[in-house]
Design a protein around this motif. Structure first.
Motif, PDB file in Angstrom:
ATOM      1  N   MET A   1       0.836  -1.196   0.000  1.00 40.04           N
ATOM      2  CA  MET A   1       0.000   0.000   0.000  1.00 40.04           C
ATOM      3  C   MET A   1       0.872   1.247   0.000  1.00 40.04           C
ATOM      4  O   MET A   1       1.910   1.306   0.669  1.00 40.04           O
ATOM      5  CB  MET A   1      -0.905   0.013   1.234  1.00 40.04           C
ATOM      6  N   ASN A   2       0.446   2.254  -0.760  1.00 40.06           N
ATOM      7  CA  ASN A   2       1.140   3.538  -0.796  1.00 40.06           C
ATOM      8  C   ASN A   2       0.145   4.662  -0.544  1.00 40.06           C
ATOM      9  O   ASN A   2       0.030   5.597  -1.328  1.00 40.06           O
ATOM     10  CB  ASN A   2       1.845   3.729  -2.145  1.00 40.06           C
ATOM     11  N   ASN A   3      -0.566   4.564   0.572  1.00 37.52           N
ATOM     12  CA  ASN A   3      -1.558   5.579   0.910  1.00 37.52           C
ATOM     13  C   ASN A   3      -0.936   6.833   1.508  1.00 37.52           C
ATOM     14  O   ASN A   3      -1.522   7.911   1.454  1.00 37.52           O
ATOM     15  CB  ASN A   3      -2.589   5.006   1.896  1.00 37.52           C
ATOM     16  N   ILE A   4       0.225   6.681   2.134  1.00 32.98           N
ATOM     17  CA  ILE A   4       0.898   7.834   2.736  1.00 32.98           C
ATOM     18  C   ILE A   4       1.498   8.683   1.618  1.00 32.98           C
ATOM     19  O   ILE A   4       2.358   8.228   0.873  1.00 32.98           O
ATOM     20  CB  ILE A   4       1.995   7.395   3.722  1.00 32.98           C
ATOM     21  N   SER A   5       1.026   9.907   1.515  1.00 26.05           N
ATOM     22  CA  SER A   5       1.455  10.767   0.415  1.00 26.05           C
ATOM     23  C   SER A   5       2.894  11.212   0.590  1.00 26.05           C
ATOM     24  O   SER A   5       3.477  11.132   1.684  1.00 26.05           O
ATOM     25  CB  SER A   5       0.545  11.996   0.334  1.00 26.05           C
ATOM     26  N   GLU A   6       3.464  11.694  -0.492  1.00 22.71           N
ATOM     27  CA  GLU A   6       4.831  12.219  -0.457  1.00 22.71           C
ATOM     28  C   GLU A   6       4.927  13.392   0.514  1.00 22.71           C
ATOM     29  O   GLU A   6       5.931  13.566   1.222  1.00 22.71           O
ATOM     30  CB  GLU A   6       5.238  12.660  -1.860  1.00 22.71           C
ATOM     31  N   ILE A   7       3.866  14.188   0.581  1.00 26.76           N
ATOM     32  CA  ILE A   7       3.859  15.363   1.472  1.00 26.76           C
ATOM     33  C   ILE A   7       3.860  14.926   2.935  1.00 26.76           C
ATOM     34  O   ILE A   7       4.643  15.419   3.747  1.00 26.76           O
ATOM     35  CB  ILE A   7       2.622  16.242   1.177  1.00 26.76           C
ATOM     36  N   THR A   8       2.982  13.976   3.268  1.00 22.30           N
ATOM     37  CA  THR A   8       2.921  13.488   4.643  1.00 22.30           C
ATOM     38  C   THR A   8       4.238  12.845   5.048  1.00 22.30           C
ATOM     39  O   THR A   8       4.744  13.068   6.153  1.00 22.30           O
ATOM     40  CB  THR A   8       1.779  12.473   4.801  1.00 22.30           C
ATOM     41  N   ARG A   9       4.807  12.053   4.150  1.00 22.80           N
ATOM     42  CA  ARG A   9       6.079  11.381   4.445  1.00 22.80           C
ATOM     43  C   ARG A   9       7.175  12.404   4.725  1.00 22.80           C
ATOM     44  O   ARG A   9       7.966  12.240   5.660  1.00 22.80           O
ATOM     45  CB  ARG A   9       6.468  10.470   3.273  1.00 22.80           C
ATOM     46  N   GLN A  10       7.210  13.463   3.933  1.00 25.92           N
ATOM     47  CA  GLN A  10       8.236  14.481   4.148  1.00 25.92           C
ATOM     48  C   GLN A  10       7.997  15.243   5.444  1.00 25.92           C
ATOM     49  O   GLN A  10       8.941  15.570   6.170  1.00 25.92           O
ATOM     50  CB  GLN A  10       8.257  15.463   2.967  1.00 25.92           C
ATOM     51  N   ILE A  12       6.651  14.014   8.130  1.00 26.43           N
ATOM     52  CA  ILE A  12       7.081  13.114   9.204  1.00 26.43           C
ATOM     53  C   ILE A  12       8.597  13.097   9.306  1.00 26.43           C
ATOM     54  O   ILE A  12       9.163  13.141  10.409  1.00 26.43           O
ATOM     55  CB  ILE A  12       6.516  11.700   8.969  1.00 26.43           C
ATOM     56  N   LEU A  13       9.269  13.037   8.166  1.00 27.38           N
ATOM     57  CA  LEU A  13      10.733  13.057   8.157  1.00 27.38           C
ATOM     58  C   LEU A  13      11.268  14.330   8.790  1.00 27.38           C
ATOM     59  O   LEU A  13      12.210  14.298   9.599  1.00 27.38           O
ATOM     60  CB  LEU A  13      11.248  12.922   6.721  1.00 27.38           C
ATOM     61  N   ASP A  14      10.657  15.466   8.463  1.00 25.49           N
ATOM     62  CA  ASP A  14      11.101  16.747   9.029  1.00 25.49           C
ATOM     63  C   ASP A  14      10.936  16.754  10.554  1.00 25.49           C
ATOM     64  O   ASP A  14      11.787  17.284  11.273  1.00 25.49           O
ATOM     65  CB  ASP A  14      10.295  17.901   8.419  1.00 25.49           C
ATOM     66  N   ILE A  15       9.841  16.167  11.037  1.00 26.27           N
ATOM     67  CA  ILE A  15       9.604  16.120  12.483  1.00 26.27           C
ATOM     68  C   ILE A  15      10.658  15.255  13.169  1.00 26.27           C
ATOM     69  O   ILE A  15      11.185  15.607  14.229  1.00 26.27           O
ATOM     70  CB  ILE A  15       8.188  15.579  12.764  1.00 26.27           C
ATOM     71  N   PHE A 114       8.481   1.803  11.607  1.00 22.33           N
ATOM     72  CA  PHE A 114       9.540   2.662  12.150  1.00 22.33           C
ATOM     73  C   PHE A 114       8.969   3.586  13.230  1.00 22.33           C
ATOM     74  O   PHE A 114       9.550   3.735  14.309  1.00 22.33           O
ATOM     75  CB  PHE A 114      10.153   3.484  11.015  1.00 22.33           C
ATOM     76  N   LEU A 115       7.838   4.210  12.943  1.00 15.18           N
ATOM     77  CA  LEU A 115       7.229   5.134  13.898  1.00 15.18           C
ATOM     78  C   LEU A 115       6.794   4.409  15.170  1.00 15.18           C
ATOM     79  O   LEU A 115       6.980   4.921  16.283  1.00 15.18           O
ATOM     80  CB  LEU A 115       6.020   5.828  13.262  1.00 15.18           C
ATOM     81  N   CYS A 116       6.216   3.215  15.018  1.00 14.57           N
ATOM     82  CA  CYS A 116       5.800   2.444  16.190  1.00 14.57           C
ATOM     83  C   CYS A 116       6.998   2.069  17.053  1.00 14.57           C
ATOM     84  O   CYS A 116       6.909   2.067  18.286  1.00 14.57           O
ATOM     85  CB  CYS A 116       5.053   1.184  15.755  1.00 14.57           C
ATOM     86  N   PHE A 137       2.257  12.571  14.982  1.00 13.72           N
ATOM     87  CA  PHE A 137       2.241  11.531  13.952  1.00 13.72           C
ATOM     88  C   PHE A 137       0.802  11.200  13.553  1.00 13.72           C
ATOM     89  O   PHE A 137       0.486  11.074  12.358  1.00 13.72           O
ATOM     90  CB  PHE A 137       2.940  10.271  14.460  1.00 13.72           C
ATOM     91  N   ASN A 138      -0.076  11.042  14.548  1.00  9.14           N
ATOM     92  CA  ASN A 138      -1.469  10.701  14.239  1.00  9.14           C
ATOM     93  C   ASN A 138      -2.187  11.828  13.499  1.00  9.14           C
ATOM     94  O   ASN A 138      -3.011  11.582  12.619  1.00  9.14           O
ATOM     95  CB  ASN A 138      -2.225  10.346  15.524  1.00  9.14           C
ATOM     96  N   GLU A 139      -1.875  13.061  13.857  1.00 11.62           N
ATOM     97  CA  GLU A 139      -2.466  14.205  13.147  1.00 11.62           C
ATOM     98  C   GLU A 139      -2.145  14.139  11.661  1.00 11.62           C
ATOM     99  O   GLU A 139      -3.002  14.420  10.809  1.00 11.62           O
ATOM    100  CB  GLU A 139      -1.914  15.492  13.755  1.00 11.62           C
ATOM    101  N   LEU A 140      -0.919  13.744  11.331  1.00 10.12           N
ATOM    102  CA  LEU A 140      -0.509  13.659   9.928  1.00 10.12           C
ATOM    103  C   LEU A 140      -1.015  12.383   9.264  1.00 10.12           C
ATOM    104  O   LEU A 140      -1.519  12.420   8.132  1.00 10.12           O
ATOM    105  CB  LEU A 140       1.022  13.721   9.841  1.00 10.12           C
ATOM    106  N   LEU A 141      -0.899  11.257   9.958  1.00 10.34           N
ATOM    107  CA  LEU A 141      -1.259   9.970   9.360  1.00 10.34           C
ATOM    108  C   LEU A 141      -2.751   9.838   9.088  1.00 10.34           C
ATOM    109  O   LEU A 141      -3.163   9.203   8.113  1.00 10.34           O
ATOM    110  CB  LEU A 141      -0.806   8.830  10.272  1.00 10.34           C
ATOM    111  N   ARG A 142      -3.579  10.430   9.965  1.00  9.45           N
ATOM    112  CA  ARG A 142      -5.026  10.265   9.803  1.00  9.45           C
ATOM    113  C   ARG A 142      -5.548  10.879   8.516  1.00  9.45           C
ATOM    114  O   ARG A 142      -6.565  10.429   7.986  1.00  9.45           O
ATOM    115  CB  ARG A 142      -5.742  10.842  11.024  1.00  9.45           C
TER     116      ARG A 142
END
Length: 459
Positions: A1-10, A12-15, A114-116, A137-142
């Motif tokens: 699955m690739n539901n996590i967008s490029e924006i969300t992934r970035q 999360i990486l920045d955080i 990784f996040l878990c 993380f949940n704010e972004l992932l949801r």
């Protein structure tokens, strides 16, 4: 699955790399700056209280991963050397390393895992702001359909796993109250009340949660008659008690006693029937403002967890039972990702989801779905007929040992017989009724134990 967008992934990486700013709802005094603040920066290392190699080794088998340095046989030697000499560009160099599958397009599971692991009790520093990271993380992932949730406990601490996010539904009271959801296990109204669901909650635990209930008496105004403009001052707890008494049509709780008894308020409240206290908690949560809801839920759950009580107040404001003494664990839930056949995977996920919901009908549905999983599992190998496919599954589970072949073959037959004889998959009048939720849970756990083992041997 690739539901996590490029924006969300970035994001999360920045955080993870740089931290983020926490914005407060109201000013808080900061002794370090000698003034009130409305925001402050938060940053914790992704590896928590261990080191980078130890952290990555919890997720990846570095000894079996290839080296990018010809001097070393595997990734463990390669990475250890370059970390020691500070050769990597930045702290989160592995996000761009194709060996770790954390780049956009590599799928959602590696990032979620990784996040878990960042939030695992063995990794996180309890004194840090790790809960702020969980919320962020949940704010972004949801927004992309996932959330991190406490799937199990280790030493009284939450272990998080990822699941599909479903917007919490607003419960419809009084039909959704704890005593209504578990009415087959709770008897009251005539003689001594019987509690076969929350009876294990001791008095000290009840005192602790009652203290919290009394702390969250958020003031409000109540209009007894919608045709009359007259209102009266009240609070969230009083409103919750009033609503429960009106529903039961008897005054099971009278807060006026708190003002005249020599005992502490929380002791008087804690003496009440536990299911009624759970009803009041749910109604009180419903009455509170959004900000107070969040704090109330956190305080109640912290207290329940500290007292080893196997219940929690969920995001919908309902008290639900935790599966802490069951076969179901986060590792078994994660087996879903190993199921290649979509229909089987969907049935398995649905059975788990139903079983985790706090009402009898969902537990009934969970057992029926799990027996559907069992039957579909027998036909997993589509190039074989049902009998041959089941025999292959048993052969693989037994690792060629005759004693285990007999054991697993017998268990498959026994579970099939249970599914046929009891009112699980068939509902003819000659089927045996199941009226106790604990019997449903027994059937669920017995069937799940065999399925969970079989899934690990599928090819």
């Amino acid at each position: 699955m690739n539901n996590i967008s490029e924006i969300t992934r970035q994001d999360i990486l920045d955080i993870i790399k740089d931290g983020f700013i926490v914005h407060l709802d109201e000013p808080a005094y900061d002794s370090n700056v000698g003034d009130y603040i409305m925001e402050y920066p938060v940053k914790i290392p992704f590896y928590g209280r261990i080191d980078e190699i130890s952290f990555l080794s919890r997720i990846y088998d570095l000894e079996k991963m290839p080296s990018k340095d010809s001097r070393y046989r595997n990734a463990l030697g390669d990475i250890s050397c370059h970390l020691r000499f500070g050769d990597y560009d930045g702290d989160c160099w592995f996000f761009s390393d194709d060996r770790f599958n954390l780049r956009h397009g590599d799928g959602d599971e590696p990032l979620l895992k990784f996040l878990c692991e960042m939030l695992h009790p063995a990794v996180r520093n309890e004194k840090s702001d790790w809960k702020r990271y969980l919320d962020k993380f949940n704010e972004l992932l949801r927004t992309d359909g996932y959330e991190l949730y406490p799937a199990q406990h280790i030493s009284g601490r939450d272990v998080y796993r990822a699941r599909n996010y479903i917007e919490p539904t607003q419960p419809c009271f009084p039909d959704s109250l704890f005593t209504e959801r578990y009415k087959e296990l709770v008897v009251y109204g005539q003689g001594q009340p019987i509690d076969n669901i929350s009876g294990s909650v001791d008095l000290n635990a009840k005192k602790h949660i009652c203290k919290i209930m009394l702390e969250f008496r958020e003031p409000m105004r109540y209009q007894p008659n919608r045709y009359d403009s007259w209102t009266e001052n009240t609070d969230a707890l009083e409103q919750a008690v009033r609503r429960l008494n009106e529903h039961l049509e008897i005054p099971v709780v009278d807060l006026r006693v708190l003002n005249i008894s020599p005992c502490s308020d929380y002791e008087i409240l804690a003496a009440h029937f536990t299911p009624f206290l759970f009803d009041i908690i749910e109604l009180q949560y419903d009455e509170l403002s959004s900000r107070e809801k969040t704090a109330f839920q956190a305080e109640i759950n912290t207290s329940l967890q500290r007292d080893n009580v196997s219940f929690k107040l969920n995001d919908s404001g309902l008290i639900e039972q935790l599966a802490v003494h069951e076969v179901l664990t986060s590792d078994i839930i994660a087996l879903s990702t190993q199921i290649q056949e979509p229909g089987l995977r969907e049935l398995f996920d649905l059975a788990i989801e139903k079983h985790m919901q706090p009402n009898l009908q969902s537990h009934k549905d969970a057992v029926e779905k799990l027996w559907d999983v069992l039957e579909r599992l027998k036909t997993y190998y589509a190039d074989l007929d049902k009998r041959q496919s089941a025999d292959k599954i048993i052969e693989d589970m037994a690792c060629g040992q005759d004693a285990y072949k007999t054991l697993f073959s017998t268990e498959f037959k026994e579970l099939t017989t249970i599914g046929n004889d009891f009112r699980i998959r068939h509902h003819e009048t000659n089927k045996i009724d199941i009226v106790d939720i604990r019997h449903y849970d027994y059937f669920f756990n017995r069937c799940l134990a065999l399925i969970a083992l079989a899934l690990q041997y599928l090819q």
